[in-house]
Enzyme design. Sequence first.
Site, PDB file in Angstrom:
ATOM      1  N   TYR A 147       1.891 -17.790 -38.263  1.00  0.00           N
ATOM      2  CA  TYR A 147       2.644 -18.604 -37.301  1.00  0.00           C
ATOM      3  C   TYR A 147       1.707 -19.320 -36.349  1.00  0.00           C
ATOM      4  O   TYR A 147       0.510 -19.041 -36.318  1.00  0.00           O
ATOM      5  CB  TYR A 147       3.647 -17.735 -36.539  1.00  0.00           C
ATOM      6  CG  TYR A 147       3.042 -16.860 -35.463  1.00  0.00           C
ATOM      7  CD1 TYR A 147       2.273 -15.747 -35.790  1.00  0.00           C
ATOM      8  CD2 TYR A 147       3.217 -17.157 -34.111  1.00  0.00           C
ATOM      9  CE1 TYR A 147       1.714 -14.958 -34.803  1.00  0.00           C
ATOM     10  CE2 TYR A 147       2.654 -16.361 -33.116  1.00  0.00           C
ATOM     11  CZ  TYR A 147       1.905 -15.269 -33.472  1.00  0.00           C
ATOM     12  OH  TYR A 147       1.332 -14.479 -32.502  1.00  0.00           O
ATOM     13  N   ARG A 166      -6.120 -24.131 -37.245  1.00  0.00           N
ATOM     14  CA  ARG A 166      -6.035 -22.666 -37.326  1.00  0.00           C
ATOM     15  C   ARG A 166      -4.945 -22.233 -38.292  1.00  0.00           C
ATOM     16  O   ARG A 166      -5.096 -21.249 -39.033  1.00  0.00           O
ATOM     17  CB  ARG A 166      -5.805 -22.076 -35.934  1.00  0.00           C
ATOM     18  CG  ARG A 166      -5.843 -20.546 -35.934  1.00  0.00           C
ATOM     19  CD  ARG A 166      -5.761 -19.968 -34.548  1.00  0.00           C
ATOM     20  NE  ARG A 166      -4.489 -20.283 -33.914  1.00  0.00           N
ATOM     21  CZ  ARG A 166      -4.206 -20.000 -32.643  1.00  0.00           C
ATOM     22  NH1 ARG A 166      -5.105 -19.413 -31.873  1.00  0.00           N
ATOM     23  NH2 ARG A 166      -3.027 -20.308 -32.137  1.00  0.00           N
ATOM     24  N   ARG A 203      11.525  -7.686 -54.042  1.00  0.00           N
ATOM     25  CA  ARG A 203      10.513  -6.956 -53.266  1.00  0.00           C
ATOM     26  C   ARG A 203       9.514  -6.222 -54.158  1.00  0.00           C
ATOM     27  O   ARG A 203       9.849  -5.260 -54.851  1.00  0.00           O
ATOM     28  CB  ARG A 203      11.200  -5.965 -52.323  1.00  0.00           C
ATOM     29  CG  ARG A 203      10.221  -5.358 -51.329  1.00  0.00           C
ATOM     30  CD  ARG A 203      10.933  -4.424 -50.358  1.00  0.00           C
ATOM     31  NE  ARG A 203       9.979  -3.876 -49.403  1.00  0.00           N
ATOM     32  CZ  ARG A 203       9.085  -2.921 -49.694  1.00  0.00           C
ATOM     33  NH1 ARG A 203       9.061  -2.385 -50.892  1.00  0.00           N
ATOM     34  NH2 ARG A 203       8.233  -2.493 -48.774  1.00  0.00           N
ATOM     35  N   HIS A 263       5.044  -5.578 -53.858  1.00  0.00           N
ATOM     36  CA  HIS A 263       3.940  -5.901 -52.941  1.00  0.00           C
ATOM     37  C   HIS A 263       3.073  -7.067 -53.421  1.00  0.00           C
ATOM     38  O   HIS A 263       2.718  -7.940 -52.638  1.00  0.00           O
ATOM     39  CB  HIS A 263       3.052  -4.673 -52.736  1.00  0.00           C
ATOM     40  CG  HIS A 263       3.673  -3.625 -51.859  1.00  0.00           C
ATOM     41  ND1 HIS A 263       4.852  -2.989 -52.186  1.00  0.00           N
ATOM     42  CD2 HIS A 263       3.289  -3.111 -50.672  1.00  0.00           C
ATOM     43  CE1 HIS A 263       5.164  -2.126 -51.229  1.00  0.00           C
ATOM     44  NE2 HIS A 263       4.237  -2.180 -50.305  1.00  0.00           N
ATOM     45  N   LYS A 313      -3.669 -15.430 -37.790  1.00  0.00           N
ATOM     46  CA  LYS A 313      -2.493 -15.408 -36.912  1.00  0.00           C
ATOM     47  C   LYS A 313      -1.271 -14.999 -37.736  1.00  0.00           C
ATOM     48  O   LYS A 313      -0.385 -15.792 -38.044  1.00  0.00           O
ATOM     49  CB  LYS A 313      -2.300 -16.756 -36.215  1.00  0.00           C
ATOM     50  CG  LYS A 313      -1.419 -16.656 -34.971  1.00  0.00           C
ATOM     51  CD  LYS A 313      -1.545 -17.875 -34.096  1.00  0.00           C
ATOM     52  CE  LYS A 313      -0.506 -17.946 -33.005  1.00  0.00           C
ATOM     53  NZ  LYS A 313      -0.588 -16.879 -32.007  1.00  0.00           N
ATOM     54  N   GLU A 352      -8.979  -8.011 -27.115  1.00  0.00           N
ATOM     55  CA  GLU A 352      -8.199  -9.104 -26.512  1.00  0.00           C
ATOM     56  C   GLU A 352      -6.880  -8.513 -26.016  1.00  0.00           C
ATOM     57  O   GLU A 352      -6.591  -7.335 -26.220  1.00  0.00           O
ATOM     58  CB  GLU A 352      -7.924 -10.200 -27.550  1.00  0.00           C
ATOM     59  CG  GLU A 352      -7.130  -9.692 -28.738  1.00  0.00           C
ATOM     60  CD  GLU A 352      -6.865 -10.742 -29.820  1.00  0.00           C
ATOM     61  OE1 GLU A 352      -6.936 -11.952 -29.537  1.00  0.00           O
ATOM     62  OE2 GLU A 352      -6.576 -10.323 -30.952  1.00  0.00           O
ATOM     63  N   LEU A 368      -8.063 -13.008 -32.238  1.00  0.00           N
ATOM     64  CA  LEU A 368      -7.586 -14.329 -32.624  1.00  0.00           C
ATOM     65  C   LEU A 368      -8.403 -15.344 -31.832  1.00  0.00           C
ATOM     66  O   LEU A 368      -8.542 -15.216 -30.612  1.00  0.00           O
ATOM     67  CB  LEU A 368      -6.099 -14.477 -32.285  1.00  0.00           C
ATOM     68  CG  LEU A 368      -5.533 -15.816 -32.735  1.00  0.00           C
ATOM     69  CD1 LEU A 368      -5.342 -15.836 -34.241  1.00  0.00           C
ATOM     70  CD2 LEU A 368      -4.224 -16.127 -32.028  1.00  0.00           C
TER      71      LEU A 368
END
Length: 284
Positions: free
Chosen positions: A33, A52, A100, A102, A147, A180, A205
């Site tokens: 995101y 990014r 579903r 993996h 991210k 962070e 990040l």
Amino acid sequence: MSRIAYVAGQYLSHRQAAVHIEDRGFQFADGVYEVIAVNGGRLVDEAPHLTRLHRSLAELRIAPPIGDAALKIVIREIVRRNGVNTGIVYLQITRGAAPREHAFPKAAKPTLVVTARRSRPPDPRLGRDGIAIITIPDIRWQRCDIKSVALVANVLGKQAAREKGAYEAWQVDRAGQVTEGTSTNAWIVTGDGTVVTRAADTAILNGVTRLAILAIIRREGYRLIERAFTVDEAKAAREAFLTSATAELLPVVRIDDSPVGEGRPGPLGQKLRAAYVAHAASTG
Ligand code: PLP
């Protein structure tokens, strides 16, 4: 005005907007995101956010669902349709919906969701008076440079901060070094006036706001070292602050139970904050 979202190719009201229950973002947090601030109707640092985004997608081997030219049109359209002058754009891309399992699905189409919402800029009192933070162990995975939407450790950390009346939690790695915040980058100013922030390794990040602040520091000729620092060093620092697209730059005046410096925002942080606010008001 009802809020409008862009979901997999359509502009829909939030009431109708939905992704599939087998979307891998929902099942595995298999997605990335970005959050871009909107300031006076303009997108703050859109280009580095998109750079990014591409890096995060490449690291997870998710193909961009649409090209950048189209994405920029969608982002602007969502800002316009939601009447956002000051606020944020939220953009999420997942590996798509598939039964579903993996391992990567053979034929899933990445899901793109773009939303925008009006919000106030950070409360000016926070900038004037500063904020308190707590420190917590960093329990996240080893690729915090991506991210990713897998934010549950960050959620727990932010909640721990809230429950202690603090704005943010600084996460501390096994070597005792601050990585962070849960949604912000961490900075200190040492006794000799050097700005210190962790180098952009895989434990943090690389904030777009971080990059803008680094550029301001270099432009203004302040002393700077990109290196890790300990909690004790932060507590003994002359100043401390945090940065993100939504928080901008906020002075940290208390770490756990220790005041930072005189317990008031320091002069260098205030100068950098003013310079960042000017940058955010002028860059597209
Ligand atoms: N670190 C983490 C973990 C974050 O989630 C964020 C922002 O969401 C940041 C740092 C700051 O990044 P940016 O300046 O791009 O908002």
